[in-house]
Scaffold this motif. Structure first.
Motif, PDB file in Angstrom:
ATOM      1  N   TYR A   1       7.211 -22.799  14.824  1.00  0.00           N
ATOM      2  CA  TYR A   1       5.840 -22.776  15.329  1.00  0.00           C
ATOM      3  C   TYR A   1       5.060 -21.621  14.711  1.00  0.00           C
ATOM      4  O   TYR A   1       3.933 -21.789  14.247  1.00  0.00           O
ATOM      5  CB  TYR A   1       5.843 -22.683  16.855  1.00  0.00           C
ATOM      6  CG  TYR A   1       4.462 -22.525  17.437  1.00  0.00           C
ATOM      7  CD1 TYR A   1       3.618 -23.623  17.537  1.00  0.00           C
ATOM      8  CD2 TYR A   1       4.007 -21.287  17.868  1.00  0.00           C
ATOM      9  CE1 TYR A   1       2.343 -23.485  18.060  1.00  0.00           C
ATOM     10  CE2 TYR A   1       2.734 -21.139  18.394  1.00  0.00           C
ATOM     11  CZ  TYR A   1       1.900 -22.243  18.485  1.00  0.00           C
ATOM     12  OH  TYR A   1       0.637 -22.105  18.995  1.00  0.00           O
ATOM     13  N   ARG A   2       5.681 -20.454  14.693  1.00  0.00           N
ATOM     14  CA  ARG A   2       5.027 -19.278  14.129  1.00  0.00           C
ATOM     15  C   ARG A   2       4.728 -19.473  12.634  1.00  0.00           C
ATOM     16  O   ARG A   2       3.648 -19.127  12.161  1.00  0.00           O
ATOM     17  CB  ARG A   2       5.901 -18.042  14.327  1.00  0.00           C
ATOM     18  CG  ARG A   2       5.230 -16.754  13.921  1.00  0.00           C
ATOM     19  CD  ARG A   2       6.095 -15.546  14.187  1.00  0.00           C
ATOM     20  NE  ARG A   2       6.439 -15.457  15.589  1.00  0.00           N
ATOM     21  CZ  ARG A   2       7.661 -15.185  16.078  1.00  0.00           C
ATOM     22  NH1 ARG A   2       8.654 -14.962  15.249  1.00  0.00           N
ATOM     23  NH2 ARG A   2       7.885 -15.126  17.356  1.00  0.00           N
ATOM     24  N   ALA A   3       5.664 -20.061  11.903  1.00  0.00           N
ATOM     25  CA  ALA A   3       5.457 -20.310  10.475  1.00  0.00           C
ATOM     26  C   ALA A   3       4.319 -21.304  10.259  1.00  0.00           C
ATOM     27  O   ALA A   3       3.512 -21.149   9.336  1.00  0.00           O
ATOM     28  CB  ALA A   3       6.738 -20.826   9.841  1.00  0.00           C
TER      29      ALA A   3
ATOM     30  N   GLY B   1       0.994 -20.363   8.229  1.00  0.00           N
ATOM     31  CA  GLY B   1       1.020 -20.992   6.915  1.00  0.00           C
ATOM     32  C   GLY B   1       2.173 -20.508   6.052  1.00  0.00           C
ATOM     33  O   GLY B   1       2.133 -20.614   4.830  1.00  0.00           O
ATOM     34  N   ALA B   2       3.196 -19.987   6.664  1.00  0.00           N
ATOM     35  CA  ALA B   2       4.371 -19.474   5.953  1.00  0.00           C
ATOM     36  C   ALA B   2       5.382 -20.616   5.777  1.00  0.00           C
ATOM     37  O   ALA B   2       5.299 -21.645   6.446  1.00  0.00           O
ATOM     38  CB  ALA B   2       5.006 -18.339   6.754  1.00  0.00           C
ATOM     39  N   PRO B   3       6.337 -20.449   4.860  1.00  0.00           N
ATOM     40  CA  PRO B   3       7.365 -21.491   4.709  1.00  0.00           C
ATOM     41  C   PRO B   3       8.228 -21.598   5.966  1.00  0.00           C
ATOM     42  O   PRO B   3       8.461 -20.622   6.665  1.00  0.00           O
ATOM     43  CB  PRO B   3       8.191 -21.026   3.517  1.00  0.00           C
ATOM     44  CG  PRO B   3       7.798 -19.624   3.257  1.00  0.00           C
ATOM     45  CD  PRO B   3       6.488 -19.370   3.908  1.00  0.00           C
ATOM     46  N   MET B   4       8.681 -22.816   6.239  1.00  0.00           N
ATOM     47  CA  MET B   4       9.507 -23.061   7.418  1.00  0.00           C
ATOM     48  C   MET B   4      10.883 -22.421   7.252  1.00  0.00           C
ATOM     49  O   MET B   4      11.433 -22.414   6.154  1.00  0.00           O
ATOM     50  CB  MET B   4       9.693 -24.559   7.631  1.00  0.00           C
ATOM     51  CG  MET B   4       8.420 -25.286   7.933  1.00  0.00           C
ATOM     52  SD  MET B   4       7.795 -24.792   9.537  1.00  0.00           S
ATOM     53  CE  MET B   4       6.261 -25.658   9.567  1.00  0.00           C
ATOM     54  N   PRO B   5      11.435 -21.889   8.323  1.00  0.00           N
ATOM     55  CA  PRO B   5      12.782 -21.305   8.250  1.00  0.00           C
ATOM     56  C   PRO B   5      13.836 -22.410   8.146  1.00  0.00           C
ATOM     57  O   PRO B   5      13.583 -23.545   8.556  1.00  0.00           O
ATOM     58  CB  PRO B   5      12.909 -20.555   9.575  1.00  0.00           C
ATOM     59  CG  PRO B   5      12.000 -21.290  10.505  1.00  0.00           C
ATOM     60  CD  PRO B   5      10.856 -21.769   9.655  1.00  0.00           C
TER      61      PRO B   5
END
Length: 73
Positions: free
Chosen positions: A12-14, A18-22
């Motif tokens: 959710y945070r990613a 707009g960061a890559p998914m973990p």
């Protein structure tokens, strides 16, 4: 908090940033076990012992439960 709950929060945070998914939990577990096995085989060769195939060694342990372990010279 479980690993799945933490993964969902991180996902959710990613998405919000707009960061890559973990990576999902447990995705690299098999790769870690393989590299540990490879390292153990490498150490056996460096130490002068036989680097046995892990399946063959496991099968030998199952079929000969009271046999003494085969270690170096």
């Amino acid at each position: 908090m479980t690993a799945i709950e933490q993964y969902l929060i991180d996902t959710y945070r990613a998405a919000q940033l707009g960061a890559p998914m973990p990576p999902p939990p447990g995705r690299d577990d098999v790769a870690v076990l393989r590299s540990a096995r490879t390292y153990a085989q490498f150490r056996a060769v460096v130490d002068g012992r036989e680097a046995r195939h892990p399946w063959r060694a496991a099968l030998h342990r199952l079929t000969h439960p009271h046999a003494a372990p085969q270690c170096g010279p």
